[in-house]
Design a protein around this motif. Structure first.
Motif, mmCIF file in Angstrom:
data_model
loop_
_atom_site.group_PDB
_atom_site.id
_atom_site.type_symbol
_atom_site.label_atom_id
_atom_site.label_comp_id
_atom_site.label_asym_id
_atom_site.label_seq_id
_atom_site.Cartn_x
_atom_site.Cartn_y
_atom_site.Cartn_z
ATOM 1 N N UNK A 32 -60.428 -8.796 5.737
ATOM 2 C CA UNK A 32 -60.623 -7.621 6.586
ATOM 3 C C UNK A 32 -61.232 -8.001 7.926
ATOM 4 N N UNK A 33 -60.830 -7.286 8.957
ATOM 5 C CA UNK A 33 -61.481 -7.345 10.270
ATOM 6 C C UNK A 33 -61.850 -5.929 10.662
ATOM 7 N N UNK A 34 -62.832 -5.807 11.526
ATOM 8 C CA UNK A 34 -63.176 -4.451 11.920
ATOM 9 C C UNK A 34 -64.327 -4.392 12.886
ATOM 10 N N UNK A 35 -64.889 -3.182 12.980
ATOM 11 C CA UNK A 35 -65.950 -2.910 13.936
ATOM 12 C C UNK A 35 -67.089 -2.157 13.250
ATOM 13 N N UNK A 36 -68.286 -2.580 13.573
ATOM 14 C CA UNK A 36 -69.499 -1.900 13.163
ATOM 15 C C UNK A 36 -70.243 -1.495 14.434
ATOM 16 N N UNK A 37 -71.178 -0.585 14.278
ATOM 17 C CA UNK A 37 -71.998 -0.211 15.432
ATOM 18 C C UNK A 37 -73.440 0.010 14.995
ATOM 19 N N UNK A 38 -74.320 -0.150 15.967
ATOM 20 C CA UNK A 38 -75.734 0.048 15.700
ATOM 21 C C UNK A 38 -76.361 0.757 16.885
ATOM 22 N N UNK A 39 -76.865 1.946 16.629
ATOM 23 C CA UNK A 39 -77.579 2.715 17.641
ATOM 24 C C UNK A 39 -79.059 2.374 17.562
ATOM 25 N N UNK A 41 -82.716 2.196 16.694
ATOM 26 C CA UNK A 41 -83.474 2.758 15.590
ATOM 27 C C UNK A 41 -82.662 3.061 14.350
ATOM 28 N N UNK A 42 -81.383 2.724 14.392
ATOM 29 C CA UNK A 42 -80.505 3.013 13.261
ATOM 30 C C UNK A 42 -80.011 1.713 12.627
ATOM 31 N N UNK A 43 -79.506 1.835 11.413
ATOM 32 C CA UNK A 43 -78.908 0.680 10.755
ATOM 33 C C UNK A 43 -77.473 0.473 11.259
ATOM 34 N N UNK A 44 -77.036 -0.735 11.141
ATOM 35 C CA UNK A 44 -75.644 -1.028 11.499
ATOM 36 C C UNK A 44 -74.731 -0.322 10.501
ATOM 37 N N UNK A 45 -73.670 0.286 11.021
ATOM 38 C CA UNK A 45 -72.762 1.027 10.147
ATOM 39 C C UNK A 45 -71.316 0.672 10.456
ATOM 40 N N UNK A 46 -70.488 0.789 9.437
ATOM 41 C CA UNK A 46 -69.065 0.545 9.608
ATOM 42 C C UNK A 46 -68.454 1.662 10.447
ATOM 43 N N UNK A 47 -67.640 1.272 11.422
ATOM 44 C CA UNK A 47 -66.872 2.238 12.207
ATOM 45 C C UNK A 47 -65.437 2.287 11.688
ATOM 46 N N UNK A 48 -64.815 1.124 11.643
ATOM 47 C CA UNK A 48 -63.436 1.037 11.176
ATOM 48 C C UNK A 48 -63.141 -0.399 10.793
ATOM 49 N N UNK A 49 -62.305 -0.555 9.790
ATOM 50 C CA UNK A 49 -61.859 -1.886 9.403
ATOM 51 C C UNK A 49 -60.378 -1.821 9.071
ATOM 52 N N UNK A 50 -59.774 -2.990 9.005
ATOM 53 C CA UNK A 50 -58.344 -3.062 8.687
ATOM 54 C C UNK A 50 -58.099 -4.321 7.877
ATOM 55 N N UNK A 51 -57.350 -4.176 6.824
ATOM 56 C CA UNK A 51 -57.069 -5.308 5.950
ATOM 57 C C UNK A 51 -56.036 -6.232 6.592
ATOM 58 N N UNK A 52 -55.861 -7.387 6.008
ATOM 59 C CA UNK A 52 -54.858 -8.319 6.519
ATOM 60 C C UNK A 52 -53.458 -7.736 6.383
ATOM 61 N N UNK A 53 -53.290 -6.806 5.462
ATOM 62 C CA UNK A 53 -52.011 -6.135 5.286
ATOM 63 C C UNK A 53 -51.825 -4.913 6.166
ATOM 64 N N UNK A 54 -52.847 -4.595 6.969
ATOM 65 C CA UNK A 54 -52.725 -3.483 7.909
ATOM 66 C C UNK A 54 -53.247 -2.152 7.420
#
Length: 121
Positions: A32-39, A41-54
């Protein structure tokens, strides 16, 4: 695995931005590849991911607004962000999960340097 992210910046609410990330090194066993974000005072959270198969996966808060895509031949992942909101303001991190499919060990997380996304109201 090295991850180089680009994009981000400052945009008004309702606007759009695109993030891109290129992987190099031992890319063959990236899953998987993807994006996380951290605001602040907040914990890092998953935004979106995509598998190798799409197969994409989105956080509820971004469904219908963000779109993740991947080019396996170029080892890149992109995040198209539309209808941005002030609450989307955060540092965004590219992520790649690495691990041979034949291995029973958990994938290793690789991270790119964060890129700031600021959405003004």
């Amino acid at each position: 695995v090295q991850l180089q992210a680009s994009g981000g910046g400052v945009v008004q609410a309702g606007g759009s931005l695109r993030l891109s990330c290129a992987a190099s090194g031992s890319t063959f066993d990236i899953n998987d590849m993807g994006w996380y974000r951290q605001a602040p005072g907040e914990q890092r959270e998953l935004v979106a991911s995509i598998s190798s198969g799409g197969m994409p996966n989105y956080a509820e808060s971004v469904k219908g607004r963000f779109s993740v895509s991947r080019d396996n031949a170029k080892n890149t992942v992109a995040l198209e962000m539309r209808r941005l909101r002030p609450e989307d303001t955060a540092v965004y991190y590219c992520n790649a999960k690495w691990g041979p499919l034949t291995s029973s060990e958990p994938d290793i997380d690789y991270w790119g340097k964060g890129t700031q996304v600021t959405v003004s109201s």
